[in-house]
Design an enzyme around this catalytic site. Structure first.
Site, PDB file in Angstrom:
ATOM      1  N   LYS A 188     -60.323 -40.173 -27.660  1.00  0.00           N
ATOM      2  CA  LYS A 188     -60.598 -39.541 -28.961  1.00  0.00           C
ATOM      3  C   LYS A 188     -59.610 -38.375 -29.088  1.00  0.00           C
ATOM      4  CE  LYS A 188     -63.397 -39.112 -32.611  1.00  0.00           C
ATOM      5  NZ  LYS A 188     -63.617 -40.140 -33.626  1.00  0.00           N
ATOM      6  N   ASP A 195     -64.151 -44.796 -31.342  1.00  0.00           N
ATOM      7  CA  ASP A 195     -65.073 -45.321 -32.371  1.00  0.00           C
ATOM      8  C   ASP A 195     -64.553 -46.646 -32.930  1.00  0.00           C
ATOM      9  OD1 ASP A 195     -63.076 -43.578 -33.167  1.00  0.00           O
ATOM     10  OD2 ASP A 195     -64.193 -42.682 -34.821  1.00  0.00           O
ATOM     11  N   ASP A 207     -68.877 -45.263 -19.813  1.00  0.00           N
ATOM     12  CA  ASP A 207     -70.293 -45.584 -19.622  1.00  0.00           C
ATOM     13  C   ASP A 207     -70.842 -46.258 -20.876  1.00  0.00           C
ATOM     14  OD1 ASP A 207     -72.660 -45.637 -18.216  1.00  0.00           O
ATOM     15  OD2 ASP A 207     -73.339 -43.735 -19.041  1.00  0.00           O
TER      16      ASP A 207
END
Ligand code: NAD
Length: 340
Positions: free
Chosen positions: A171, A205, A229
């Site tokens: 990100k 995302d 994770d």
């Protein structure tokens, strides 16, 4: 000579899955000697810690362990034993393959993804504090050394396993310094593999949406700890759920094999949890120990029992039991296998 392995049964559904997995591995033909040690909340009364030193010493000595899930209290209480194990033993790479299984109802038939998750830093460093009464701060640690090390692991895995592409997930548009450093480190390492393995990156995302819509376009994914994770549970969902998702924590000096899932307390002691994820973690262990043919045979037996559908557990729509599934896999492996 027997291969000594530390076996941590864990808690919740852990002990019954560990027993089913141990029986299958014993039937594989590789002679194992199991050193059974316990960790988790139940150890606190006797040892003052959920992760006693003798557990760590056993793994350091044997350099190989397989463990059932261990419950972590939410919000308060002791830190995760699972995270502590990975950090203390410097098991920096978390390998989580997600591969479709015939007979398991899921959105796609041909998913074959490998998650390589950094296992030692990021928000899992556990550096948190309150700022006054009404605010809390959690510090995200990303270092060049750990990022380059995990990127190199991902590329080396891709080369060794004839994979075509590595995708770095981040990100860095928002966390320009921390995720920016992770991405820059992956790009640096990618240059060393330029003519052998394709490289690209995705924002996390967007990556989630792409994986849900077109998982076939991806191959090996390398991610910092937290995204790794979360995205690995997403990938588990693509191939039938947590009951079938295996994992390995690998470092320079040892490896601990465990399923992606947790201790699912509501199913504990009911003989209905799916042991496939831990059994497939055992298959990863067999490969790691240098028994690729035995690993293949055990994996094929597991896949055939699932495809047949007679012994599968309720999470896969069956009516079978944990122990019955193990019996069916053992019957398929056969009693007189030779060591590959
Ligand atoms: P979970 O993975 O234990 O369970 C989520 C749900 O997935 C369960 O309710 C169940 O429906 C299903 N599921 C998971 N494993 C299954 C199996 N083998 N067979 C059939 N269904 C299965 O996640 P959670 O409920 O968020 O966590 C429970 C505890 O486990 C928490 O204390 C958490 O901290 C811990 N945990 C431990 C590990 C680990 O030991 N490495 C990993 C994740 C979570």
């Amino acid at each position: 000579m027997a291969q000594r392995v530390t076996l941590i049964p864990g808690d919740g559904i852990g002990p019954e899955l560990a027993e089913a997995t141990r029986r299958v591995l014993d039937a594989s033909g590789v002679p194992f000697e199991w050193e059974v040690v316990d960790a988790g909340e139940a150890m606190i009364a006797e040892y003052g810690t959920p992760l006693p030193d003798h557990v760590l010493d056993s793994i350091r000595r044997n350099k190989i362990a397989i463990k059932g899930p261990i419950t972590t209290p939410v919000g308060a209480g002791f830190r995760s034993v699972n995270v502590a194990l990975r950090q203390t033993l410097n098991l920096y790479a978390n390998l989580r393959p997600a591969r479709s299984l015939k007979g398991v109802a899921s959105r796609y038939d041909d998913v074959d993804l490998v998650i390589v998750r950094e296992n030692t830093e990021d928000l899992y460093a556990g550096i948190e504090h309150m700022v006054g009464k009404d605010a809390a701060e959690s510090i995200k640690i990303i270092t060049r050394a750990a990022s380059e090390r995990i990127a190199r692991f991902a590329f080396e895995y891709a080369v060794a396993n004839r994979r075509r592409k590595v995708t770095a997930v981040h990100k860095a548009n928002i966390m320009k310094l921390s995720d920016g450093l992770f991405l820059e480190s992956c790009r640096t390492v990618a240059e060393d593999y330029a003519r052998r393995i394709e490289f690209e990156d995705r924002i996390v995302d967007n990556m989630c949406m792409q994986l849900v819509q077109k998982p076939d376009q991806y191959d090996v994914l390398v991610l910092p700890n937290l995204y790794g994770d979360i995205v690995s549970d997403l990938c588990a969902g693509l191939v039938g759920g947590l009951g079938v998702a295996p994992g390995a924590n690998i470092g320079e000096d040892g490896a601990v094999f465990e399923a992606v899932h947790g201790s699912a307390p509501k199913y504990a002691g009911k003989n209905r949890a799916n042991p496939t994820a831990l059994m497939l973690s055992g298959v990863l262990m067999l490969r790691h120990l240098g028994h690729p043919e035995v690993a293949e045979r055990v994996e094929t037996a597991i896949r055939e029992v699932i495809a047949e559908g007679l012994a599968t557990t309720p999470d896969l729509g069956g009516t079978g039991t944990t122990s019955g599934f193990a019996d069916a896999v053992i019957a398929r492996i056969g009693s007189a296998v030779s060591i590959g």
